[in-house]
Design a protein around this motif. Structure first.
Motif, PDB file in Angstrom:
ATOM      1  N   VAL A 135      -0.447 -43.051  -2.635  1.00  0.00           N
ATOM      2  CA  VAL A 135       0.208 -43.194  -1.183  1.00  0.00           C
ATOM      3  C   VAL A 135      -0.729 -42.651  -0.140  1.00  0.00           C
ATOM      4  CG1 VAL A 135       2.214 -42.610   0.854  1.00  0.00           C
ATOM      5  CG2 VAL A 135       2.584 -43.485  -1.966  1.00  0.00           C
ATOM      6  N   ILE A 136      -1.116 -43.388   1.031  1.00  0.00           N
ATOM      7  CA  ILE A 136      -2.238 -43.402   1.812  1.00  0.00           C
ATOM      8  C   ILE A 136      -1.925 -42.968   3.747  1.00  0.00           C
ATOM      9  CG2 ILE A 136      -4.587 -43.495   3.336  1.00  0.00           C
ATOM     10  CD1 ILE A 136      -5.239 -45.011  -0.109  1.00  0.00           C
ATOM     11  N   ALA A 137      -2.054 -41.684   3.565  1.00  0.00           N
ATOM     12  CA  ALA A 137      -1.603 -41.209   5.050  1.00  0.00           C
ATOM     13  C   ALA A 137      -2.087 -42.585   6.503  1.00  0.00           C
ATOM     14  CB  ALA A 137      -2.072 -40.115   6.207  1.00  0.00           C
ATOM     15  N   GLN A 138      -1.840 -43.252   7.403  1.00  0.00           N
ATOM     16  CA  GLN A 138      -2.607 -44.044   7.610  1.00  0.00           C
ATOM     17  C   GLN A 138      -2.333 -44.199   9.786  1.00  0.00           C
ATOM     18  OE1 GLN A 138      -0.128 -48.018   6.731  1.00  0.00           O
ATOM     19  NE2 GLN A 138      -1.830 -48.277   4.167  1.00  0.00           N
ATOM     20  N   ASN A 139      -1.563 -43.520   9.820  1.00  0.00           N
ATOM     21  CA  ASN A 139      -1.440 -42.729  11.161  1.00  0.00           C
ATOM     22  C   ASN A 139      -1.576 -41.723  11.322  1.00  0.00           C
ATOM     23  OD1 ASN A 139      -0.609 -45.354  11.477  1.00  0.00           O
ATOM     24  ND2 ASN A 139       2.030 -44.869  11.053  1.00  0.00           N
ATOM     25  N   VAL A 140      -2.211 -40.688  10.055  1.00  0.00           N
ATOM     26  CA  VAL A 140      -3.022 -39.657  10.640  1.00  0.00           C
ATOM     27  C   VAL A 140      -4.410 -39.380  10.425  1.00  0.00           C
ATOM     28  CG1 VAL A 140      -2.716 -36.971   9.899  1.00  0.00           C
ATOM     29  CG2 VAL A 140      -0.493 -38.312   9.445  1.00  0.00           C
ATOM     30  N   GLY A 141      -5.305 -39.042  11.145  1.00  0.00           N
ATOM     31  CA  GLY A 141      -5.893 -38.693  10.659  1.00  0.00           C
ATOM     32  C   GLY A 141      -7.079 -40.023  11.244  1.00  0.00           C
ATOM     33  N   VAL A 142      -8.172 -40.037  10.633  1.00  0.00           N
ATOM     34  CA  VAL A 142      -8.334 -42.055  11.015  1.00  0.00           C
ATOM     35  C   VAL A 142      -8.224 -43.015   9.690  1.00  0.00           C
ATOM     36  CG1 VAL A 142     -10.906 -41.015  11.147  1.00  0.00           C
ATOM     37  CG2 VAL A 142     -10.192 -41.853   8.914  1.00  0.00           C
ATOM     38  N   GLY A 143      -7.355 -41.816   8.757  1.00  0.00           N
ATOM     39  CA  GLY A 143      -6.348 -43.506   8.371  1.00  0.00           C
ATOM     40  C   GLY A 143      -7.267 -44.348   7.409  1.00  0.00           C
ATOM     41  N   GLU A 144      -7.795 -43.745   6.783  1.00  0.00           N
ATOM     42  CA  GLU A 144      -8.923 -44.195   5.473  1.00  0.00           C
ATOM     43  C   GLU A 144      -8.458 -44.072   4.288  1.00  0.00           C
ATOM     44  OE1 GLU A 144     -12.535 -44.094   7.088  1.00  0.00           O
ATOM     45  OE2 GLU A 144     -12.163 -45.729   9.278  1.00  0.00           O
ATOM     46  N   GLY A 145      -7.588 -43.263   4.336  1.00  0.00           N
ATOM     47  CA  GLY A 145      -7.605 -42.600   2.762  1.00  0.00           C
ATOM     48  C   GLY A 145      -7.830 -40.850   2.588  1.00  0.00           C
ATOM     49  N   GLU A 146      -8.413 -40.335   3.412  1.00  0.00           N
ATOM     50  CA  GLU A 146      -8.653 -39.091   3.536  1.00  0.00           C
ATOM     51  C   GLU A 146      -7.395 -38.107   3.388  1.00  0.00           C
ATOM     52  OE1 GLU A 146      -7.534 -39.279   8.019  1.00  0.00           O
ATOM     53  OE2 GLU A 146      -8.330 -40.474   6.518  1.00  0.00           O
ATOM     54  N   ILE A 147      -5.825 -38.485   3.528  1.00  0.00           N
ATOM     55  CA  ILE A 147      -4.953 -37.700   3.380  1.00  0.00           C
ATOM     56  C   ILE A 147      -4.255 -39.207   2.630  1.00  0.00           C
ATOM     57  CG2 ILE A 147      -2.864 -37.547   3.885  1.00  0.00           C
ATOM     58  CD1 ILE A 147      -3.932 -36.837   6.712  1.00  0.00           C
ATOM     59  N   MET A 148      -3.214 -37.299   1.418  1.00  0.00           N
ATOM     60  CA  MET A 148      -3.357 -39.240   0.144  1.00  0.00           C
ATOM     61  C   MET A 148      -2.027 -38.034  -0.561  1.00  0.00           C
ATOM     62  SD  MET A 148      -4.712 -40.357  -3.515  1.00  0.00           S
ATOM     63  CE  MET A 148      -6.234 -41.363  -2.662  1.00  0.00           C
ATOM     64  N   GLU A 149      -0.559 -38.925  -0.816  1.00  0.00           N
ATOM     65  CA  GLU A 149      -0.014 -38.434  -1.312  1.00  0.00           C
ATOM     66  C   GLU A 149       0.227 -38.669  -2.949  1.00  0.00           C
ATOM     67  OE1 GLU A 149       4.034 -37.918   0.425  1.00  0.00           O
ATOM     68  OE2 GLU A 149       4.540 -39.193  -1.284  1.00  0.00           O
ATOM     69  N   VAL A 150       0.550 -38.279  -4.039  1.00  0.00           N
ATOM     70  CA  VAL A 150       0.449 -38.645  -5.320  1.00  0.00           C
ATOM     71  C   VAL A 150       1.317 -37.856  -6.258  1.00  0.00           C
ATOM     72  CG1 VAL A 150      -0.906 -38.753  -7.570  1.00  0.00           C
ATOM     73  CG2 VAL A 150      -2.529 -38.411  -5.818  1.00  0.00           C
ATOM     74  N   LEU A 151       1.831 -38.193  -6.610  1.00  0.00           N
ATOM     75  CA  LEU A 151       2.823 -37.819  -8.203  1.00  0.00           C
ATOM     76  C   LEU A 151       2.733 -37.484  -8.960  1.00  0.00           C
ATOM     77  CD1 LEU A 151       6.640 -37.404  -8.274  1.00  0.00           C
ATOM     78  CD2 LEU A 151       6.316 -39.565  -9.077  1.00  0.00           C
ATOM     79  N   VAL A 152       2.606 -36.825  -9.860  1.00  0.00           N
ATOM     80  CA  VAL A 152       2.016 -36.465 -10.574  1.00  0.00           C
ATOM     81  C   VAL A 152       3.008 -36.523 -12.361  1.00  0.00           C
ATOM     82  CG1 VAL A 152       1.245 -34.238 -12.193  1.00  0.00           C
ATOM     83  CG2 VAL A 152       0.712 -33.657  -9.468  1.00  0.00           C
ATOM     84  N   PRO A 153       2.532 -37.553 -13.057  1.00  0.00           N
ATOM     85  CA  PRO A 153       4.122 -37.656 -14.366  1.00  0.00           C
ATOM     86  C   PRO A 153       3.786 -36.568 -15.380  1.00  0.00           C
ATOM     87  CG  PRO A 153       1.865 -39.182 -13.835  1.00  0.00           C
ATOM     88  CD  PRO A 153       1.619 -38.061 -12.538  1.00  0.00           C
TER      89      PRO A 153
END
Length: 468
Positions: A135-153
């Motif tokens: 899950v990549i933040a698209q409306n924060v920063g430059v929206g190119e994937g520099e902010i990411m959310e990851v669920l740890v299985p």
């Protein structure tokens, strides 16, 4: 106060106006044009001015455009109305920035017209709900994937690792969400199954981190690469040992079930070359360079070309100072084979040190031991510095529970290297850090077991880089 013109018709436009009203900002004044009047609760008269008319009428719209707006936002449900409204605005204000909600894949070459494609937004939002997709933040920063959310299985290599023991170069864990609550990260904080990590860093790096978090056992040499490469420099290796070296590399290839590339440089024995060529199959590639080459001139290109994830070398090659430094620079795992046969090995042996580098490579250790069907042994040299070692032992015990793989822990009052030299056979795994690139003479008086790795040269060793 900045003036913003909003032209709205339809359900989406109404939702947008409601969201703007709820935004509670006092910096802007909004002039709302609607084709059909609708009342909005909680709209402050000081911040919101409502008008009811058809914006495709140039006469009516031009009167409103006599004011100085910094931006126009158009959210209408008719493409023809949108196109005519833009034309009317351009006839009065040629440089005014226009943001358009685009349902119809409209195109515009004007730099001051922003088309927000609804299909892309909806598809992107639905993509966030797919498993195993970051899950990549698209409306924060430059929206190119520099902010990411990851669920740890549950079976992740990151589970039960201390954040301080995770190498974070060009990326950071900035927040943890556990049971729908924010948990601030600290060096001693341990990651739990089903935690959601908020990561910030370079987009390319975060993609690698994502793969590492989602990786489970049985994937090695991923995420470092895909294939295995046996590197033979016939100027360095004793020719009498090459055949056995190749046979052991083929054994490793069969165990890990990845393609094997046999790279030979500076060839000097026709009989050995013919034997190596005879091993060619669909999954074994033989590459012989007849020019006089050294590892530095070809190694980086070979690693990239064949997408190498594990480099296999002989004891003599790893002992060479320049070869060892070249291997370190590519940050790949290195399997250093010895004269002892791999087929009789039963244990993976680890010597705990005062740092926590073994925790950084723990998932790879479990992966290797699982694929080679080996037991894991930890040797702890008992001295006054035990805090870091106890945390590493705790981490390995947790991983052994997750992966249902037992480990043995030996608390030694004697030097573990002496204890291991009495074992018949084993594989030692070590973190591949910069201190291993030093010349051996500088480790003569060291008490660091990692710097003294060459004391166990007669056994097979695997060196794992600590960086992801």
């Amino acid at each position: 106060m900045k003036k913003i013109l909003v032209i709205s018709s339809g359900t989406v436009g109404e939702h947008f106006i409601n969201r703007v009203i709820e935004a509670h900002t006092n910096e802007n004044i909004y002039y709302i044009v609607q084709t059909k009047e609708k009342e909005f609760e909680n709209a402050s008269p000081a911040r919101f001015k409502f008008y009811e008319f058809d914006p495709t009428s140039l006469y009516k719209l031009s009167n409103l455009l006599k004011m100085e707006f910094i931006q126009v936002i158009i959210a209408m449900d008719s493409q023809i109305d949108v196109e005519n409204t833009i034309k009317n605005i351009r006839s009065v204000k040629k440089q005014l920035r226009i943001v358009v909600l685009n349902f119809w894949n409209m195109q515009s070459e004007a730099s001051n017209v922003v088309l927000v494609n609804t299909n892309e937004i909806l598809a992107s939002r639905l993509l966030d709900y797919l498993p195993n997709v970051p899950v990549i933040a698209q409306n924060v920063g430059v929206g190119e994937g520099e902010i990411m959310e990851v669920l740890v299985p549950f079976g992740s290599s990151f589970v039960y690792r201390h954040i301080g023991a995770i190498e974070q170069k060009n990326w950071r864990i900035v927040a943890i969400y556990r049971d729908r609550k924010l948990v601030m990260p600290s060096r001693r904080r341990m990651i739990q199954p089903n935690d959601t990590l908020l990561l910030v860093g370079e987009p390319a790096v975060l993609k690698s981190v994502y793969r590492a978090i989602k990786r489970e056992l049985g994937q090695f040499p991923e995420p470092f690469g895909t294939n295995l490469m046996l590197y033979i420099d016939m100027n360095i290796i004793n020719h009498k040992t090459i055949t056995e070296l190749v046979n052991q590399a083929v054994y490793v290839h069969e165990k890990f079930n990845h393609d094997l590339i046999i790279k030979v440089v500076n060839p000097g024995n026709i009989e050995i070359l013919e034997y190596i060529k005879s091993l060619r199959t669909f999954n074994i590639i033989v590459n012989i360079k007849y020019d006089n080459l050294n590892i530095r001139s070809t190694f980086l290109n070979d690693v990239s070309r064949y997408h190498v994830g594990l480099v296999i070398v002989s004891c003599e090659m790893f002992a060479d100072y320049y070869v060892r430094n070249s291997l370190y620079e590519v940050h790949l795992p290195v399997l250093k084979l010895s004269k002892k046969s791999l087929s009789g090995v039963k244990d993976v042996s680890l010597i705990l040190s005062d740092n926590r580098d073994l925790e950084k490579i723990s998932a790879t250790i479990f992966d290797i031991s699982e694929q080679l069907n080996l037991n894991i042994e930890l040797y702890n040299y008992m001295n006054e510095h035990q805090e870091n070692r106890e945390q590493v032992i705790e981490h390995f015990n947790n991983l052994s529970t997750i992966f249902s793989k037992s480990i043995k822990i030996y608390n030694e009052s004697d030097n573990p290297i002496r204890r291991l030299k009495r074992k018949e056979n084993f594989i030692q795994i070590l973190p591949f850090t910069n201190k291993l690139t030093q010349r051996h003479i500088f480790s003569l008086f060291s008490t660091d077991s990692e710097k003294l790795y060459h004391k166990l040269d007669e056994y097979t060793q695997i060196f794992i880089p600590v960086q992801i």
